[in-house]
Design an enzyme around this catalytic site. Sequence first.
Site, short mmCIF file in Angstrom:
data_model
loop_
_atom_site.label_atom_id
_atom_site.label_comp_id
_atom_site.label_asym_id
_atom_site.label_seq_id
_atom_site.Cartn_x
_atom_site.Cartn_y
_atom_site.Cartn_z
N ASP A 293 0.83 -1.21 0.00
CA ASP A 293 0.00 0.00 0.00
C ASP A 293 0.87 1.26 0.00
O ASP A 293 1.98 1.26 0.51
CB ASP A 293 -0.92 0.01 1.23
CG ASP A 293 -0.14 -0.05 2.53
OD1 ASP A 293 0.78 -0.89 2.62
OD2 ASP A 293 -0.44 0.72 3.45
N GLU A 294 0.32 2.30 -0.56
CA GLU A 294 0.86 3.66 -0.42
C GLU A 294 2.37 3.74 -0.66
O GLU A 294 3.07 4.48 0.05
CB GLU A 294 0.55 4.20 0.99
CG GLU A 294 -0.94 4.27 1.26
CD GLU A 294 -1.28 4.66 2.70
OE1 GLU A 294 -2.22 5.42 2.88
OE2 GLU A 294 -0.60 4.19 3.64
C1 TNX Z 1 -4.24 3.82 5.35
S1 TNX Z 1 -5.05 1.08 4.78
C2 TNX Z 1 -3.17 2.94 5.53
C3 TNX Z 1 -2.52 2.85 6.85
C4 TNX Z 1 -3.11 3.82 7.83
C5 TNX Z 1 -4.61 3.85 7.68
C6 TNX Z 1 -5.31 4.70 8.69
C7 TNX Z 1 -3.66 1.00 4.30
C8 TNX Z 1 -3.36 -0.17 3.52
N1 TNX Z 1 -2.79 1.98 4.61
O1 TNX Z 1 -1.13 3.03 6.70
O2 TNX Z 1 -2.74 3.42 9.10
O3 TNX Z 1 -4.94 4.31 6.40
O4 TNX Z 1 -6.71 4.50 8.64
#
Ligand code: TNX
Length: 492
Positions: A293-294
């Site tokens: 993710d991200e």
């Molecule tokens: C998004 S969900 C993220 C997390 C954060 C969360 C907070 C996801 C795969 N990545 O790094 O903790 O939002 O709600």
Amino acid sequence: MAAVPHLIPAPAHLELTGAAPFRLSSDARIVASDQDIRELAFAAVRVATGRELPVVGSEPGPCDIAFVPGEAGGESPEGHRIEVGDGGIRVMAGDRAGHLAAVQTLRQLLLTPEGEEVEVPALRIEDAPRYAYRGAMLDVARHFFPVDVVLRLIEHISAFKLNHLHLHLTDDQGWRLEIPEYPELTEAGAATQVGGGEGGHYTVDDYRRIVAHGERHGVTVVPEFDMPGHTNAALVAYPALSPAGYDPRPYTETEVGFSTLDIGPESTYEFIDTVIGRIAAETPGPFVHIGGDEARSAADADFTAFMARATRIVREHGKTPVAWHETGKCRDLAEGTIGQYWGYSWEPEEDAAPGRSFVEQGGRLIMSPSDLVYLDIKPTRDYPIGLTWSAPRISLEQAYRWDPATVLSGVPAGAILGVEAPLWTETVQTEGEIDAMFFPRLLAVAERGWAVEPAEWPQFEAAAQAQGDLFTRLGVSPGPAGKGLARKKWRS
Ligand code: TNX
């Protein structure tokens, strides 16, 4: 006519037979050949009734609660039948998982206010889950939680037939699992957490205890090493894994998207091969989650090349890879890679397309829509802890009113492996806060994941309210999403 007991999750089939009820007599025993089932049933009956019944291995008599082998119908190992009447309680299942699921039902069926006689109306239940995967996730990276907290959580989620616990073990703020081949991960990489507290980590032995407790309670642990982003703690421990120009420092705030492993060099893949190999060897369950993710600090082409390789490494170690939905941007995933969709329930195309991509590549999806089941979102608008990025609050009703099969259009029903409710812990610091964020909202996710025909909202709400006494006895204090979750009599 006897009242229909409130059960969460709702069984596939429950029929009151109209015969004489079961009364827990002074001669009652628990009969089961499997020692774990005997012990778990003993504990469940004690919680529900205050009685400590003798346990034996065989020969059920007419007063007894007996677990016997039997055809439960259907394919699911969790399938079971329960027959209740004045001739005792009989639980039939072809598999230990079926008997275990029935123990959870019995705890609710037998729950009796203190001082009252234990009586259950004569009934027949035939039950099996809608989805094989029903999970909760705990982020132990942003704030670390000791082993005992995780063991208790396993017990509490299994009470509502959730069968997977996903542990988010690594992130920018901390690396929380000992990897003997890379000791600095937990020497330097676990020393702090959000807010600057002292952090912590699990030793390999701690992890074994967690996994074993899960197995005993029918909960499969799904370990996650998040990569290539969310890796600042690993980079603090081993700066050579960083891309040129990155200066890794311990991080105690809550921004995301700034870190990445260096995607080019072979040494990066040697590192992930070793950590994935170690976790695969210590994990009896089939899944290893590798995040994805991200990863905003990696170029798209680098990210997709990395995930293609990382998913194959998981396969080489005999496990099924799981990854957050962004990973679906990669069109060359290892066979059977499972995606976890955390986009909005209104299906924005930028999230939906990579979500569908897993299915197009032959994999399946775990549904965690972030505006419905991200249980780190505030339960009420004015609650002191919790985030608000995906929704101003998520009430019990919001967590309940959705269907995992219809969030993403164009995905066949059979491609949904199940549901999971994550609890990210940027703002969650104590065990009491974990309980207050998870409960009662996790009951909505349990029902959505298990029930073949989920109850209408008013019935579900009534059933959730009826769990108040059970929560008290389990030592769980639900948060304000369960307003009015009174210590009501469990049958209305
Ligand atoms: C998004 S969900 C993220 C997390 C954060 C969360 C907070 C996801 C795969 N990545 O790094 O903790 O939002 O709600």
